[in-house]
Structure formats: C-alpha cells, structure tokens
Design a protein around this motif. Structure first.
Motif, short mmCIF file in Angstrom:
data_model
loop_
_atom_site.label_atom_id
_atom_site.label_comp_id
_atom_site.label_asym_id
_atom_site.label_seq_id
_atom_site.Cartn_x
_atom_site.Cartn_y
_atom_site.Cartn_z
N PRO B 126 0.82 -1.21 0.00
CA PRO B 126 0.00 0.00 0.00
C PRO B 126 0.86 1.27 0.00
CG PRO B 126 -0.52 -1.43 1.89
CD PRO B 126 0.70 -1.99 1.24
N LEU B 127 0.35 2.30 -0.64
CA LEU B 127 1.02 3.60 -0.63
C LEU B 127 1.10 4.11 0.81
CD1 LEU B 127 2.06 6.22 -1.99
CD2 LEU B 127 -0.33 6.93 -2.20
N ASP B 128 2.32 4.48 1.22
CA ASP B 128 2.55 4.96 2.58
C ASP B 128 3.20 6.34 2.48
OD1 ASP B 128 3.20 5.44 5.18
OD2 ASP B 128 4.50 3.70 5.43
N LEU B 129 2.52 7.36 3.02
CA LEU B 129 3.02 8.73 2.87
C LEU B 129 3.92 9.15 4.03
CD1 LEU B 129 -0.26 10.47 1.64
CD2 LEU B 129 1.56 9.36 0.31
N THR B 130 4.17 8.23 4.98
CA THR B 130 4.95 8.59 6.16
C THR B 130 6.30 9.18 5.78
OG1 THR B 130 3.96 6.65 7.18
CG2 THR B 130 5.72 7.73 8.42
N GLY B 131 6.59 10.35 6.33
CA GLY B 131 7.91 10.96 6.13
C GLY B 131 8.10 11.65 4.80
N LEU B 132 7.04 11.63 3.94
CA LEU B 132 7.19 12.28 2.63
C LEU B 132 6.87 13.76 2.72
CD1 LEU B 132 5.68 9.77 0.04
CD2 LEU B 132 8.09 10.27 0.50
N ASP B 133 7.59 14.54 1.94
CA ASP B 133 7.33 15.97 1.81
C ASP B 133 5.99 16.14 1.09
OD1 ASP B 133 8.28 18.80 1.73
OD2 ASP B 133 8.05 18.41 -0.43
N PRO B 134 5.09 17.01 1.59
CA PRO B 134 3.76 17.18 0.97
C PRO B 134 3.84 17.48 -0.52
CG PRO B 134 3.87 18.35 3.06
CD PRO B 134 5.26 17.82 2.80
N ALA B 135 4.84 18.26 -0.94
CA ALA B 135 4.95 18.58 -2.36
C ALA B 135 5.28 17.33 -3.17
CB ALA B 135 6.02 19.64 -2.58
N ALA B 136 6.13 16.48 -2.59
CA ALA B 136 6.50 15.24 -3.28
C ALA B 136 5.30 14.31 -3.38
CB ALA B 136 7.64 14.56 -2.54
N VAL B 137 4.45 14.32 -2.35
CA VAL B 137 3.25 13.47 -2.37
C VAL B 137 2.39 13.80 -3.58
CG1 VAL B 137 1.04 13.06 -1.19
CG2 VAL B 137 3.18 13.07 0.13
N LEU B 138 2.22 15.10 -3.86
CA LEU B 138 1.33 15.51 -4.95
C LEU B 138 1.86 15.09 -6.32
CD1 LEU B 138 0.16 19.01 -3.71
CD2 LEU B 138 -1.08 16.84 -3.67
N ASP B 139 3.16 14.81 -6.41
CA ASP B 139 3.74 14.37 -7.68
C ASP B 139 3.71 12.85 -7.87
OD1 ASP B 139 4.26 16.88 -8.60
OD2 ASP B 139 6.31 16.97 -7.79
N LEU B 140 3.31 12.13 -6.83
CA LEU B 140 3.27 10.66 -6.95
C LEU B 140 2.19 10.24 -7.94
CD1 LEU B 140 3.51 9.60 -3.18
CD2 LEU B 140 5.32 9.47 -4.91
N ARG B 141 2.43 9.10 -8.61
CA ARG B 141 1.45 8.54 -9.54
C ARG B 141 1.04 7.15 -9.07
NH1 ARG B 141 1.54 11.09 -14.70
NH2 ARG B 141 3.16 12.69 -14.76
N PRO B 142 0.26 7.09 -8.01
CA PRO B 142 -0.17 5.77 -7.53
C PRO B 142 -1.30 5.24 -8.41
CG PRO B 142 -1.20 7.46 -6.20
CD PRO B 142 -0.34 8.18 -7.22
N ARG B 143 -1.60 3.98 -8.26
CA ARG B 143 -2.77 3.42 -8.94
C ARG B 143 -3.66 2.76 -7.89
NH1 ARG B 143 -1.98 -2.53 -10.51
NH2 ARG B 143 -0.02 -3.11 -9.51
N MET B 144 -4.88 2.47 -8.29
CA MET B 144 -5.76 1.71 -7.41
C MET B 144 -5.14 0.32 -7.27
SD MET B 144 -8.58 3.36 -6.42
CE MET B 144 -10.06 2.34 -6.35
N ALA B 145 -5.00 -0.18 -6.03
CA ALA B 145 -4.45 -1.52 -5.81
C ALA B 145 -5.38 -2.54 -6.47
CB ALA B 145 -4.34 -1.79 -4.31
N PRO B 146 -4.86 -3.69 -6.90
CA PRO B 146 -5.72 -4.71 -7.52
C PRO B 146 -6.87 -5.13 -6.62
CG PRO B 146 -3.39 -5.32 -7.73
CD PRO B 146 -3.44 -4.11 -6.83
N ALA B 147 -6.67 -5.04 -5.31
CA ALA B 147 -7.73 -5.44 -4.37
C ALA B 147 -8.69 -4.29 -4.05
CB ALA B 147 -7.10 -5.97 -3.09
N SER B 148 -8.53 -3.14 -4.74
CA SER B 148 -9.43 -1.99 -4.50
C SER B 148 -10.41 -1.87 -5.65
CB SER B 148 -8.63 -0.70 -4.42
OG SER B 148 -7.62 -0.79 -3.47
#
Lengths: 284, 247
Positions: B126-148
């Motif tokens: 799972p995507l875990d945002l712990t310790g990430l800079d908020p600006a960096a979070v907005l640039d992530l390209r996650p996808r819906m997990a197969p189980a979602s």
C-alpha cells in the motif's frame, strides 16, 4: 510417455485435505499429518490469504495438488485456459503430486461441478488417454488418475473399471490414485465384490490412496445406495478394505478426505493417526 | 449415450435420464441418476450461499435457494473456479420478476462480488506517505491496488450491507451510496465514499499525479473535499505504487 519424475514424491505417510480453518492448529502441532492435499481450483486467485497460507504450508509439508475441474473425460477438448491455470499453480508451488479424476464435469453449457460418470469403451479410453497426454505434456509431470464412485452402470460399457484404468496407465504412463472409499461405494451400488476389484487393480501404478466418509441412501427399489459425501468419518468396512489393499500393495501415501461438515482438527488428526498406525504395520 | 443428453437431463428434471444409464440390478435407475442432479444443484446453490451471504439474509434462505435453482440452470459456472461464480447474478436479479420490488438487490450482489474479487486479488504494497514531503506526495502517480474497487449505486447499499453484517437494526437511509472496497492485509472491507470519491478513483486509473487527480475531481465535483478523499484512500490502503505485472 514421460520419463521418471525427478521431483520429490509424497511420503508413505498419512495426509489430510487442507482446510483453512485448521491452519493455526495444523501448523502448531500436525501430529501424524505428514503431508497435505489441496483442491487446485481454490488456489487459482492472484493473491490474498489463500495463496499466502499455501506458500507458508508448502515450506513445511509436501503438498499434493488435486484437481476437481479439468473434465478429463469430457467429450469436448480440454479447457486450455484451465490447463494454463493448473500449470501456473504447479510451476510456483512445485507440488509433490498432481492428480485428477476419471470423470467429466464441463459441457457446452458450462461447468457442472460434479464428477460425472463415463462408459468404459474403446472410444472413452482413446479420448481419456489423449487428454492425459495433453495434461502431462502441459504440466511437464506425471499425473495420477483417480477411480470414481459410481451410482449407475452404462449399457455400452464393455470392460471393467480396473481393466480400463490399467490400460490408461499403460498407454499414458500416468499413475493411479486409488480411492478405497469409492471402491466400497461402487461395489455396494453396482453389486460387485470390493476385494475382487482390488485384486484386479494395477496396484503397482498406485501413487496415492484416498479414504473418506459416505452417506447412506436407498435406490428406487430399496437397495442401499451409498453417496460419496466426504462429510463424515471413514467407516470400518472401508478401513478393512484399506488394510487389505496396502497388505497387497505395500505402504502408500494415504489421504483422509473430509470436505463437507468439516470437523475440528483433533477429529481429523485422529483419522490420520488411524491411517498412520495401519501404514506403520505394513512391511515396505 | 452422449454427454449432451446427460447434461440436458441433469439440469432439467422434466427430461428423463438417458436410456443407456442402467440400474445394475435391473429396474428403474431414476433415483440413481438423481444423485447427480442433486449434487449439481446443491453444490452450486451452496457456492452461491457462500458467496452472497447478505443476499441470503435479505431474501431469506428458502427464497434464496429457490432463486439459486433458477439462476444455476440459466447460468452454470463458466469455469471451475467456484470462488468467482455468480458474476451474472446482478444482471439476473435485475430481470428476475419476483424481486422487481427490491431494485437495490443487483447492486448488493455487485458489492458482495467485489468483496470476493478483492479477497483473491494480487498482493501489492500500500502507498505509505509517512515521512514524505507534501509537495513530493502531490507528484506521486499511484494506482488503485488490484484489491481496491468501487461500486456505485442509486441505493443506500453501504447502509444495507452494514445493517445486515455488522450493525443489526441500524437505520438505513434513502440516499444513493458509492462504496470503496479495499483490502488492508488479507481481509477486504467496504467504506462509504463521500462526494467526489467515485471520480477520484476513476481518475486515478489514468496513472495521473495525485495533484492532477485532485484537480480533475474538483472540476467534476466542486463540492468534493479532495484532501479528505486522499486521506481516506491512503488510510484504507486503496492505493499502491507497485507497478502492474507486465505479463
């Protein structure tokens, strides 16, 4: 015909049909349980708990993959997608054994989820042997074929079931899975002598034995009609037939099948202990 | 005897069994053939009962079994993986006259199918945002997990599901509800999605950045609280950075 299989095989010990509800007790104290059998179709998802549990179990126990849906006796072609799913499972799991049934279950209309019977004729023999060749080629391994439980006979059958199975094993090089409960059921339902069936059976080809429970019913004329339910303990006459069988064949990997009204683990372990005690009394 | 004739008689109790099937003692073989008829109907009915426990509760056991008997004859499983049996049940229920007065049933069936699909879906981290800079979070390209997955309905399907599983006697509202199914670990769970949730999930399928997904969602649903949506999706393990398998 395949060459001798170099992979590890099932031990000549007692095994049980694995049920997820027994995971914790089984892994804490398996007792006499020396190996496990799973139904292939239950592990054809992409992930999640079933696959994770199976991976954990395969680290500790030899595993037998028992297919229930390939429809080897079907008049139509084998389902190539299902065969691919079986190959995927066997490729990652590297099970100690793969077995399927002398039966059909798929038709144009769909999958019927029962092990349906076959007439024993040359045409059936040719078709089943061709399908077994396909399976063994696709999986790259020798398979075991299981004798069915029968409720009725076919007018067109022209040979006995042991003769039929012996010829299948000879033509394809496959091994046989001898379900002793099925022999007892068929003997009662069709009116033959169960020990004569064992005497005629090609015991050298037997790679595994199944023991299970059955239900008792009656046919149209009030004759006993036994139903292969896998829903209760093995009955004494089946234990006796089992002792007779391995007295002739020598010890074989022996499975307790209990798939419906699944009991608690101690009950299942006690059945496995009974099989293990009989196995230990037989000279190898 | 052909398997065609056998299969026809198996599914249609008004068709006599093929004549070449014999009682080995002579006499009728009807009860013997009925063993197979019974095995097919009972085992497939049980597979449906296992797969659709909330439908069983809503319809009652007796009605569900009668309905299953009609369904399994019209739509036997397409392949031997019984864990996926019932994909045609929502469409069947939508056209099944005896339940026309319960129009939410097809969506409840979709929800239960979704929970099973999620249970067997591929594992991802799972995507875990712990310790990430908020600006960096907005640039992530996650996808819906197969189980979602998301089930959208015109009916209060989350309330109905909840009242029939967890919260006995809980009040069921009247509004349309959209449900997000996720699987933290091995146990799938449904979550009620707030406004914009459906668009957020759909946008994420396009492999966009989180900032693009939030902007698109706001454009479609100006009332959406996109920060809360992101929190919900992350906290429920709906998203992953694990790449899709290439095969």
């Amino acid at each position: 015909m395949l060459d001798a299989n170099p992979r590890p095989t099932l031990p000549n010990a007692a095994g049980i049909g694995y049920k997820a509800r027994h995971f914790a007790e089984l892994t804490a104290d398996p007792g006499p349980v020396g190996w496990l059998e799973i139904h292939a179709e239950n592990y054809m998802g992409d992930g999640g708990r079933p696959i994770a549990q199976l991976k954990a179990l395969a680290d500790r126990f030899p595993v037998s993959v028992h297919g229930v849906g390939l429809s080897i006796g079907g008049e139509g072609a084998l389902d190539r997608y299902h065969l691919l799913r079986l190959r995927k499972l066997c490729d990652w799991l590297q099970p100690a054994s793969f077995s399927e049934h002398l039966a059909w279950s798929t038709h144009d209309t769909g999958y019927l989820n029962d092990l349906l019977p076959l007439p024993y004729t040359e045409a059936t023999l040719t078709r089943v042997a061709r399908h077994i060749d396909e399976v063994q080629d696709a999986l790259g391994r020798r398979m075991l074929l299981e004798n069915p439980s029968s409720y009725l006979a076919f007018a067109e059958s022209d040979r006995s079931e042991p003769e039929f199975l012996a010829e299948i094993a000879r033509r394809t090089g496959c091994g046989l899975l001898l379900d002793v409960n099925n022999v007892f059921i068929s003997a009662t339902n069709l009116g033959f002598e169960p020990r004569a069936y064992i005497d005629a059976f090609p015991l050298d080809a037997v790679g595994e034995i199944h023991l299970g429970g059955h239900d008792e019913d009656e046919d149209d004329q009030g004759r006993p009609l036994l139903i292969d339910s896998h829903g209760r303990a093995v009955v004494d006459p089946v234990w006796a037939l089992y002792e007779y069988t391995i007295g002739k064949s020598g010890p074989r990997p022996t499975l307790i099948e209990w798939d419906n009204d699944v009991p608690d683990f101690p009950t299942l372990r006690a059945e496995a202990a009974r099989a293990a005690a009989i196995l230990e009394g037989v000279p190898a | 005897m052909t398997q065609d004739a056998f299969a026809t008689a198996l599914l249609d109790a008004t068709t006599p069994h093929p004549a070449s099937l014999l009682n080995p003692f002579g006499g009728p073989a009807a009860k013997r053939f009925d063993v197979y008829r019974n095995n097919v109907a009972v085992s497939l009915t049980e597979a449906l009962e296992t797969g659709f426990p909330v439908l069983v509760k809503l319809l009652g056991s007796e009605f569900f079994r009668a309905m299953a008997g009609v369904f399994l004859r019209a739509h036997p499983p397409e392949d031997p993986r019984l864990m996926f049996y019932g994909r045609r049940l929502p469409g069947f229920l939508a056209d099944f006259a005896p339940v026309k007065h319960l129009p939410y049933l097809p969506d409840i069936a979709k929800l239960e199918l979704g929970l099973r699909q999620s249970y067997h879906a591929a594992d991802t981290t799972p995507l875990d945002l712990t310790g990430l800079d908020p600006a960096a979070v907005l640039d992530l390209r996650p996808r819906m997990a197969p189980a979602s997955l998301v089930v959208r309905s015109s009916y209060p399907i989350f309330d109905i599901w909840w009242a029939n599983t967890k919260g006995q006697g809980q009040k069921v509202g009247h509004s349309a509800q959209t449900v997000l199914i996720t699987r933290p670990g091995y146990d799938p769970a449904p979550h009620l999605l707030p406004i914009g949730g459906f668009d957020f999930a759909r946008t994420l399928k396009g492999r966009v950045t989180l900032s693009e997904a939030m902007a698109t969602t706001l454009a479609r649903e100006p009332g959406a609280d996109v920060a809360s949506l992101l929190t919900l999706f992350v906290q429920t393990s709906a998203l992953t950075l694990t790449p899709e398998p290439t095969t």
